[in-house]
Design an enzyme around this catalytic site. Structure first.
Site, PDB file in Angstrom:
ATOM      1  N   SER A  43       0.794  -1.226   0.000  1.00 57.94           N
ATOM      2  CA  SER A  43       0.000   0.000   0.000  1.00 57.94           C
ATOM      3  C   SER A  43       0.828   1.279   0.000  1.00 57.94           C
ATOM      4  CB  SER A  43      -0.974  -0.006   1.174  1.00 57.94           C
ATOM      5  OG  SER A  43      -0.283  -0.229   2.387  1.00 57.94           O
ATOM      6  N   HIS A  92      -5.490  -3.466  -2.579  1.00 53.10           N
ATOM      7  CA  HIS A  92      -5.133  -2.566  -3.674  1.00 53.10           C
ATOM      8  C   HIS A  92      -5.025  -3.284  -5.014  1.00 53.10           C
ATOM      9  CE1 HIS A  92      -4.296   0.918  -1.087  1.00 53.10           C
ATOM     10  NE2 HIS A  92      -3.831   0.032  -0.237  1.00 53.10           N
ATOM     11  N   LYS A 121     -11.305   0.553  -1.756  1.00 49.31           N
ATOM     12  CA  LYS A 121     -10.261   1.210  -2.538  1.00 49.31           C
ATOM     13  C   LYS A 121     -10.787   1.393  -3.964  1.00 49.31           C
ATOM     14  CE  LYS A 121      -7.606   1.039   1.123  1.00 49.31           C
ATOM     15  NZ  LYS A 121      -6.774   0.020   1.736  1.00 49.31           N
TER      16      LYS A 121
HETATM   17  C1  LIG Z   1      -6.603  -0.167   3.265  1.00 51.35           C
HETATM   18  C2  LIG Z   1      -6.073  -1.522   3.559  1.00 51.35           C
HETATM   19  C3  LIG Z   1      -6.694  -2.356   4.493  1.00 51.35           C
HETATM   20  C4  LIG Z   1      -7.826  -1.868   5.349  1.00 51.35           C
HETATM   21  O1  LIG Z   1      -8.980  -1.765   4.599  1.00 51.35           O
HETATM   22  P1  LIG Z   1     -10.160  -0.790   5.092  1.00 51.35           P
HETATM   23  O2  LIG Z   1     -11.343  -1.281   4.338  1.00 51.35           O
HETATM   24  O3  LIG Z   1      -9.752   0.584   4.757  1.00 51.35           O
HETATM   25  O4  LIG Z   1     -10.291  -1.013   6.574  1.00 51.35           O
HETATM   26  C5  LIG Z   1      -6.218  -3.635   4.650  1.00 51.35           C
HETATM   27  N1  LIG Z   1      -5.150  -4.076   3.943  1.00 51.35           N
HETATM   28  C6  LIG Z   1      -4.510  -3.290   3.063  1.00 51.35           C
HETATM   29  C7  LIG Z   1      -3.351  -3.833   2.304  1.00 51.35           C
HETATM   30  C8  LIG Z   1      -4.949  -1.985   2.848  1.00 51.35           C
HETATM   31  O5  LIG Z   1      -4.305  -1.193   2.007  1.00 51.35           O
END
Ligand SMILES: *Cc1c(COP(=O)(O)O)cnc(C)c1O
Length: 384
Positions: free
Chosen positions: A175, A203, A234
């Protein structure tokens, strides 16, 4: 009570504050009455404010209400929740899927549900914080392998003999660095060592493999021993998360995963929005191709300015900036120019950087303006 701690953060330039937007999410946002071109959102396909998705949420609110009222195990689940699980399991090529309230709730709930004392977790050094927290909560033994280092992972797997279950855990797209895990190699190792492969496709979903995610990108076929976790928050532009895998895995999580059991189900409008988003991505192939074109445009431009984008292979493009001071200075300069590109500092990352996230909704002009601003900044020697 927290004065000293806060002062300490401030002295190190590590005190963070919140930015408050007064417009929709999108390539241009408004903050305190000023418009900024926005390189700070993970809304990679520009779906967070898409008309079809808004309409789906409105219709669902009218028909099913806003709050879910209770957890899925009581009366919180609707036909929409079930439909979304069917849709996402098809999309991921899995037998079944379960929806979670967020990616954070998924990782901190699922990992302790599938691993405990006597099990061995193998986790990439740059995995997301929610994975790290999930590993801690599980009380299983955890070994961290060097970032994307398959040889190191294999050495650790070979040494581990007396455990009940081995689980390899990785982000598919990291991320903060925007590089991609070697999923084909990881799947081969998991198979050879009888391990479960748990991938966090937060992602990757909507981005890799024509939107279908990391496994399709590497042409790895779904297996009962692969768990595909991912989020709607995302690229899909909505909220919530899922785990896709075998029917048995889903049945087990339904019975054992604390973040699933002890939390109210997601609101129907959110679920309906996610359904509409997955359908859009399946139907409109130009969404992902626009994203990839914009990504290429920005990455090529940054490289030709001589900037270090740290191995990025995706729409997440970090720009290496050196010290925390320099990172903040660049971010503030861009902000004054009407460009929102946030500084990412420790403890989120070891090496400070500007994290650019480009989306399908950005125009060529917006990308060019960002590149011009960076060019001017570095020409003036301000980044030195
Ligand atoms: C953003 C993210 C999460 C958390 O997801 P949310 O729905 O925002 O709680 C988990 N793992 C990764 C790799 C992320 O980038």
């Amino acid at each position: 009570m927290f004065e000293k701690e806060l002062m300490n953060l401030k002295k190190q330039d590590l005190l963070r504050d919140l930015k408050t937007r007064s417009s929709r999410q999108g390539p241009v946002i408004e903050i305190q009455g000023r418009r900024y071109s926005n390189f700070a959102s993970n809304d990679y396909l520009g779906l967070a404010a898409h008309a079809d998705i808004i309409k789906a949420a409105q219709d669902a609110a009218a028909r099913y209400g806003v709050g879910a009222g209770s957890s899925r195990l009581l009366a919180g689940g609707t036909v929409l929740h079930e439909r979304l699980e069917k849709t996402i399991s098809d999309f991921k090529g899995a037998e079944a899927a379960l929806v979670f309230n967020s990616g954070y709730a998924a990782n901190t709930g699922i990992i302790p549900a599938i691993a405990g004392e006597g099990d061995a977790l193998f986790s990439d050094a740059l995995n997301h914080a929610s994975i790290i927290d999930g590993c801690r909560l599980s009380r299983a033994g955890k070994q961290t392998y060097r970032h994307r280092d398959v040889a190191h992972l294999e050495a650790l797997l070979r040494k581990e003999k007396d455990c009940r279950r081995k689980i390899i855990i990785t982000d598919t797209v990291f991320s903060m660095d925007g590089d991609i895990a070697p999923l084909a190699d990881l799947a081969a190792l998991a198979k050879a060592y009888g391990a479960v492969l748990y991938i966090d496709d937060a992602h990757g979903t909507g981005v890799l493999g024509r939107g279908r995610g990391g496994l399709v990108h590497f042409e790895v076929s779904p297996e009962p021993w692969i768990i595909q976790m991912g989020t709607f928050s995302k690229a899909l532009g909505t909220f919530g998360a899922f785990a896709a895998g075998s029917r048995q895995m889903v049945d087990w999580l339904t019975n054992a995963c604390r973040s699933f059991i002890f939390s109210t189900a997601l609101p129907p409008p959110v679920i309906a929005a996610s359904l509409a988003a997955v359908r859009l991505v399946r139907k409109d192939r130009t969404l992902v191709s626009r994203l990839l074109n914009n990504r290429r445009h920005l990455a090529d431009g940054l490289r030709s300015l001589g900037l270090d984008i740290m191995g990025s292979e995706t729409p997440i493009i970090p720009v290496r900036t050196g010290t925390v001071r320099k990172t903040l200075a660049l971010s503030e300069y861009l902000y004054r120019k009407g460009i929102y590109a946030p500084a990412i500092r420790p403890p989120t990352v070891l090496e400070p950087r500007i994290r650019l996230a480009v989306t399908a909704a950005h125009t060529e002009r917006q990308i060019e303006k960002l590149l011009e601003a960076l060019k001017t900044y570095y020409k003036k020697g301000q980044g030195a």
